[in-house]
Design an enzyme around this catalytic site. Structure first.
Site, PDB file in Angstrom:
ATOM      1  N   HIS A  75      35.579  32.663  44.333  1.00  0.00           N
ATOM      2  CA  HIS A  75      36.981  32.962  44.653  1.00  0.00           C
ATOM      3  C   HIS A  75      37.024  34.134  45.619  1.00  0.00           C
ATOM      4  CE1 HIS A  75      41.381  32.938  43.970  1.00  0.00           C
ATOM      5  NE2 HIS A  75      41.280  34.229  44.250  1.00  0.00           N
TER       6      HIS A  75
ATOM      7  N   HIS B 278      38.705  35.144  49.899  1.00  0.00           N
ATOM      8  CA  HIS B 278      39.630  34.719  50.961  1.00  0.00           C
ATOM      9  C   HIS B 278      39.168  35.241  52.314  1.00  0.00           C
ATOM     10  CE1 HIS B 278      42.579  34.091  47.685  1.00  0.00           C
ATOM     11  NE2 HIS B 278      42.357  35.337  47.290  1.00  0.00           N
TER      12      HIS B 278
ATOM     13  N   TYR C 156      47.643  28.962  39.984  1.00  0.00           N
ATOM     14  CA  TYR C 156      47.790  30.410  39.821  1.00  0.00           C
ATOM     15  C   TYR C 156      49.183  30.658  39.253  1.00  0.00           C
ATOM     16  CZ  TYR C 156      47.390  35.422  41.020  1.00  0.00           C
ATOM     17  OH  TYR C 156      47.314  36.796  40.972  1.00  0.00           O
TER      18      TYR C 156
ATOM     19  N   HIS D 275      42.073  33.504  37.536  1.00  0.00           N
ATOM     20  CA  HIS D 275      42.154  34.806  36.863  1.00  0.00           C
ATOM     21  C   HIS D 275      42.581  34.704  35.388  1.00  0.00           C
ATOM     22  CE1 HIS D 275      41.948  35.343  41.066  1.00  0.00           C
ATOM     23  NE2 HIS D 275      43.203  35.592  41.322  1.00  0.00           N
TER      24      HIS D 275
ATOM     25  N   ASP E 161      37.151  37.823  44.551  1.00  0.00           N
ATOM     26  CA  ASP E 161      38.537  37.940  45.056  1.00  0.00           C
ATOM     27  C   ASP E 161      38.624  38.828  46.293  1.00  0.00           C
ATOM     28  OD1 ASP E 161      41.234  37.191  45.133  1.00  0.00           O
ATOM     29  OD2 ASP E 161      41.847  39.002  44.081  1.00  0.00           O
TER      30      ASP E 161
HETATM   31  C1  0GY Z   1      44.335  36.335  44.546  1.00  0.00           C
HETATM   32  C2  0GY Z   1      45.545  37.004  44.125  1.00  0.00           C
HETATM   33  C3  0GY Z   1      46.666  37.277  44.842  1.00  0.00           C
HETATM   34  C4  0GY Z   1      47.019  36.734  46.095  1.00  0.00           C
HETATM   35  C5  0GY Z   1      46.730  35.528  46.546  1.00  0.00           C
HETATM   36  O1  0GY Z   1      46.826  33.790  48.019  1.00  0.00           O
HETATM   37  C6  0GY Z   1      47.224  34.918  47.783  1.00  0.00           C
HETATM   38  O2  0GY Z   1      48.006  35.538  48.504  1.00  0.00           O
HETATM   39  O3  0GY Z   1      45.943  34.755  45.855  1.00  0.00           O
HETATM   40  C7  0GY Z   1      47.650  38.195  44.255  1.00  0.00           C
HETATM   41  O4  0GY Z   1      48.396  38.860  45.001  1.00  0.00           O
HETATM   42  O5  0GY Z   1      47.706  38.299  43.003  1.00  0.00           O
HETATM   43  O6  0GY Z   1      43.884  35.409  43.878  1.00  0.00           O
HETATM   44  O7  0GY Z   1      43.780  36.678  45.574  1.00  0.00           O
END
Ligand code: 0GY
Length: 301
Positions: free
Chosen positions: A31, A33, A157, A181, A257
Site C-alpha cells: 500500500h 502511492h 476504505y 487500514h 502508505d
Molecule cells: C491512505 C489514506 C488517505 C488518503 C488516501 O487516496 C487518498 O487520498 O488514501 C487518508 O487521507 O486517510 O490510504 O493513503
C-alpha cells in the site's frame, strides 16, 4: 501546471532510517502511492487536498532503501479517476509494481484491458467523506461486476463508525475485498470491544475479505515515541494488527502508505514503520505470509 499544497501539508520524510528488521526476500510494500509530479500528471479538479510531489523514482528509491522487492501502488484520491501517474509508475517498474485504480462507470472495456495490461489488479471504493464525494452504490456494484472477470479485487476504505451501514453493500461484492487500514479502528477502545469485534466478525464471516494491517501512524494515539529505547513506535496499534495477523494469517497485507497523505501531526520515518512489522507478525512464518506469500497470490499470480 503548478500547484499550491494544502495549508499545513506535511511532506514525506526524506531521510528514513535503515530498518533493523530484515524483510524476507521478495517482500511487497502493498500500500503506497505516487503524487504527480503535478507538472507532469496534474492533480484532479475534484480533489479534496493538494499534496507535495512524490514521484515514482522517489518511491522506487524508498523500496530499495527499505529492502522491499515490489510495490502495490494505490490510486490516491488527489488524482481522481485519472490513473495516468500510477500507470506510468507501473510501466516503469519492470514488472515490480502492481496497481489499484479508481474508475467510473463510463470506463470502456478497452480502457479496462489497458489498465490490466499495465498491471492494475483492483479498483478502490472510497467511503471516507473528507476524501471523496459520494458515489451511488449501484454504480459501484456495476464496476465490481465488470472488473470481476478480469480477476481483479475491490479495495475499500471507510471509517469504522460506518461499517454497520456499509455491511450489506460490502458483503454483496462479488470479488475479493481488501480493507484499508484495518477498517480504521479507534485504538483507545479495547481490541476485544464492540467496534473492533464487529470488524473481526466481518472478516470471520466472509472469507473473501482481506485486511491491510497498515497505518499505525494514522491510527495511533501514543504516536511514534519509543519506549525503553526500543524501536516500538505506535505500540497502541500493535494488539489490533497482531490480532488480525494471527487470526487471518492468509488474508493480511502490509504496506508503508508512503507518502502518507493528510497526516496532521507528524510524518513517520518509513524505516521505523518497517520495524513495526515484527511486533505484529512475531514469527518468520507469519512474516513470510504477510509480506510475500499473500501479496504475491493476490497481485502476481
Ligand atoms: C491512505 C489514506 C488517505 C488518503 C488516501 O487516496 C487518498 O487520498 O488514501 C487518508 O487521507 O486517510 O490510504 O493513503
Amino acid at each position: 501546471m503548478t500547484f499550491t499544497k494544502t495549508p499545513g501539508w506535511l511532506d514525506w520524510y526524506a531521510g528514513p532510517a535503515k530498518p533493523h528488521f530484515h524483510l524476507p526476500p521478495g517482500s511487497v510494500d502493498a500500500h503506497c502511492h505516487v503524487f504527480g509530479p503535478g507538472a507532469e500528471f496534474p492533480f484532479a479538479p475534484e480533489r479534496k487536498y493538494t499534496p507535495c510531489d512524490a514521484s515514482r523514482a522517489q518511491l522506487f528509491a524508498l523500496r530499495d532503501h527499505l529492502g522491499f522487492e515490489r510495490n502495490v501502488i494505490v490510486q490516491a484520491t488527489c488524482h481522481g479517476a485519472d490513473n495516468s501517474a500510477v500507470v506510468d509508475a507501473l510501466k516503469a517498474s519492470g514488472g515490480r509494481a502492481r496497481g489499484v485504480a479508481t474508475v467510473r462507470r463510463d470506463i470502456s472495456d478497452a480502457q479496462l484491458q489497458a489498465l490490466d495490461a499495465a498491471g492494475v489488479r483492483g479498483v478502490r471504493f472510497n467511503f471516507v467523506k473528507r476524501l471523496v464525494d459520494f458515489t451511488p452504490k449501484e454504480e459501484l456494484l456495476e464496476i465490481a461486476s465488470r472488473i470481476k472477470p478480469l480477476g481483479w479485487h475491490v479495495v475499500i476504505y471507510f471509517e469504522a463508525a460506518d461499517l454497520p451501514e456499509l455491511w450489506d453493500f460490502f458483503t454483496a461484492l462479488p470479488t475479493v475485498v481488501v480493507v484499508d487500514h484495518m477498517g480504521t479502528p479507534d485504538v483507545t477502545q479495547p481490541v476485544d470491544g464492540p467496534q473492533f469485534g464487529f470488524f473481526v466478525k466481518f472478516m470471520r464471516e466472509h472469507p473473501n475479505v482481506w485486511s491491510k494491517v497498515t497505518c499505525p501512524e494514522r491510527l495511533s494515539v501514543t504516536g511514534p515515541a519509543a519506549l525503553n529505547g526500543e524501536r516500538n513506535a505506535y505500540r497502541d496499534v500493535v494488539p489490533f494488527a497482531r490480532h488480525l495477523v494471527e487470526t487471518f494469517p492468509d488474508r493480511v497485507l502490509w504496506g508503508t502508505d508512503w507518502p502518507h497523505p493528510n497526516l496532521k501531526k507528524h510524518m513517520p520515518d518509513d524505516g521505523l514503520l518497517v520495524d513495526f512489522i515484527p511486533h505484529i507478525a512475531p514469527t518468520p512464518a507469519l512474516q513470510q505470509k504477510l509480506l510475500v506469500d499473500n501479496p504475491m497470490r493476490l497481485y502476481w499470480s
